[in-house]
Write an enzyme that holds these catalytic residues in place. Structure first.
Site, PDB file in Angstrom:
ATOM      1  CG  HIS A 297      13.416 127.731 141.697  1.00 55.61           C
ATOM      2  ND1 HIS A 297      14.290 127.910 142.691  1.00 55.61           N
ATOM      3  CD2 HIS A 297      13.550 128.773 140.832  1.00 55.61           C
ATOM      4  CE1 HIS A 297      15.262 129.031 142.075  1.00 55.61           C
ATOM      5  NE2 HIS A 297      14.574 129.403 141.188  1.00 55.61           N
ATOM      6  CB  ILE A 298       7.944 126.886 137.637  1.00 59.29           C
ATOM      7  CG1 ILE A 298       6.660 127.608 138.586  1.00 59.29           C
ATOM      8  CG2 ILE A 298       8.200 125.479 137.856  1.00 59.29           C
ATOM      9  CD1 ILE A 298       5.433 127.027 137.891  1.00 59.29           C
ATOM     10  N   GLY A 299       9.862 129.958 138.558  1.00 62.73           N
ATOM     11  CA  GLY A 299       9.930 131.153 138.106  1.00 62.73           C
ATOM     12  C   GLY A 299      10.179 131.615 136.486  1.00 62.73           C
TER      13      GLY A 299
ATOM     14  CD  GLU B  73      14.276 126.450 145.869  1.00 65.93           C
ATOM     15  OE1 GLU B  73      14.770 126.084 144.510  1.00 65.93           O
ATOM     16  OE2 GLU B  73      13.779 127.785 145.790  1.00 65.93           O
TER      17      GLU B  73
ATOM     18  CG  ASP C 279       8.691 129.759 141.878  1.00 70.89           C
ATOM     19  OD1 ASP C 279       8.158 128.834 141.640  1.00 70.89           O
ATOM     20  OD2 ASP C 279       9.822 130.223 140.965  1.00 70.89           O
TER      21      ASP C 279
ATOM     22  CB  ALA D  90      13.335 136.834 146.023  1.00 68.90           C
ATOM     23  NE  ARG D  91      18.419 132.044 144.214  1.00 67.14           N
ATOM     24  CZ  ARG D  91      17.998 132.264 142.767  1.00 67.14           C
ATOM     25  NH1 ARG D  91      16.825 132.333 142.895  1.00 67.14           N
ATOM     26  NH2 ARG D  91      18.906 131.967 141.919  1.00 67.14           N
TER      27      ARG D  91
HETATM   28  C1  8YV Z   1      16.310 129.725 137.298  1.00 63.07           C
HETATM   29  C2  8YV Z   1      16.539 131.527 139.151  1.00 63.07           C
HETATM   30  O1  8YV Z   1      15.419 128.723 136.780  1.00 63.07           O
HETATM   31  O2  8YV Z   1      17.804 132.615 137.341  1.00 63.07           O
HETATM   32  C3  8YV Z   1      17.676 132.637 138.535  1.00 63.07           C
HETATM   33  O3  8YV Z   1      18.263 133.158 139.229  1.00 63.07           O
HETATM   34  O4  8YV Z   1      16.184 131.557 140.169  1.00 63.07           O
HETATM   35  C4  8YV Z   1      15.423 130.792 138.096  1.00 63.07           C
HETATM   36  O5  8YV Z   1      14.698 131.246 137.526  1.00 63.07           O
HETATM   37  C5  8YV Z   1      17.613 129.200 137.852  1.00 63.07           C
HETATM   38  O6  8YV Z   1      17.894 130.065 138.565  1.00 63.07           O
HETATM   39  C6  8YV Z   1      18.176 128.432 136.677  1.00 63.07           C
HETATM   40  O7  8YV Z   1      19.524 128.016 137.272  1.00 63.07           O
END
Ligand code: 8YV
Length: 321
Positions: free
Chosen positions: A287-289, A269, A264, A239-240
């Site tokens: 952070h590769i979600g 970050e 992630d 999430a965050r």
């Molecule tokens: C993105 C994300 O890579 O979309 C989101 O909120 O957290 C990520 O998966 C990123 O934010 C792209 O700006």
């Protein structure tokens, strides 16, 4: 022929997205993918009609107040909009959009990757092989936690949370969840709902955080809440970072209260809390979600669909402010 709107694009986007931008707009591209400062964005914005940023650019109330009047919209390349002060944008009359739906599958894949990786000590094992430290096999070597049939608690049963639940059912996991509101029976699909987060936690052999970053969720997973989890639970966060109290999570990973964490996303970050790196029971990703070719294209096209609507005088599909 009327002049095409000028779009300030803050990061390098997929080729297909930039091609469509060039076809339909006057884009100000960033081919070297330089991370712009707020001052640079404000300066460049004076030549633009809208901005297409990522979550890496922070639109605080101060930045928004300093944006030139030429800017009509911030069309984000992200589903999360915690990097934008939405109230400040509304006050300035800016339209803000995001990119929901299109990254739910990719982010849920990452959640399952973290869940499996943390449970089965994949990071630790991979490092042993890679560093030529794999010396032997024994019945007690690299023993982890089995996933199949376990209870998974999901905090935030929105688009991503629902896909995480569906994928986890493939491992016969029992789904429990807390959400602002209860899902309809077809979406719930047999999952157990808890009105109170604190009531969910004692049931979670695995806990997946899938809620947005809002003032209500900052520090949600704190020491008191971790204490309510079963001993040996595993925490997953796609999430965050703000949802987690780092010191509390690190203490629980050190003490063995938690077996592992798969993360992630992080506070601050990419300068994450150094303890995460030194702990063996963390499985960490940068952070590769949403980082798949398919999803990054779809995010870009979704941001452009929103811009198309805005400049055609229509209501954009994904307006958040
Ligand atoms: C993105 C994300 O890579 O979309 C989101 O909120 O957290 C990520 O998966 C990123 O934010 C792209 O700006």
């Amino acid at each position: 022929m009327s002049k095409k709107p000028v779009i300030l694009v803050t990061r390098k986007l997929p080729d297909a997205v930039e091609d469509r931008l060039k076809r339909d707009y006057e884009p100000m591209l960033n081919p070297n993918d330089t991370l712009y400062s707020a001052d640079e964005i404000i300066k460049m914005a004076s030549k633009a009609d809208a901005i297409l940023p990522c979550h890496t650019e922070k639109f605080t109330s101060e930045v928004i107040a300093r944006l030139p009047d030429s800017i009509k919209a911030i069309a984000n390349f992200s589903v999360g909009v915690d990097h934008v002060d939405l109230q400040a944008a509304r006050d300035k009359g800016l339209i803000v959009t995001n990119t929901p739906d299109v990254l739910s599958d990719a982010t849920a894949e990452t959640a399952l990757l973290l869940l499996l990786g943390a449970a089965r000590r994949a990071g630790e094992g991979e490092a042993l092989v890679r560093q030529q430290q794999w010396k032997d096999w024994s019945p007690s070597f690299m023993v982890g936690v089995q996933v199949t049939g376990k209870r998974l608690g999901i905090v935030g049963m929105g688009r991503v949370g629902q896909v995480v639940a569906r994928r986890a059912r493939g491992f016969d996991m029992n789904i429990h969840y807390h959400n602002r509101s209860r899902l309809s029976p077809d979406l719930e699909d047999g999952a157990t709902f808890y009105d109170q987060l604190d009531d969910l936690l004692p049931h979670c052999e695995f806990l997946s955080l899938n809620c947005p970053n809002t003032p209500e969720t900052v520090g949600l997973l704190n020491a008191e809440r971790i204490a309510r989890l079963p001993d040996g639970a595993i925490v997953i966060n796609t999430a965050r970072g703000t949802v987690v109290d780092d010191e509390a999570l690190i203490a629980a990973l050190k003490s063995g209260k938690l077996a592992a964490a798969g993360l992630d996303v992080f506070n601050n970050e990419p300068d994450i809390h150094p303890a995460y790196r030194s702990l063996k029971n963390t499985f960490l990703l940068p952070h590769i979600g949403s980082a798949t070719r398919e999803t990054r294209n779809a995010m870009g096209f979704r941001a452009l669909d929103n811009l198309d609507a805005i400049f055609a005088g229509r209501e954009p599909g994904d307006r958040v402010a």
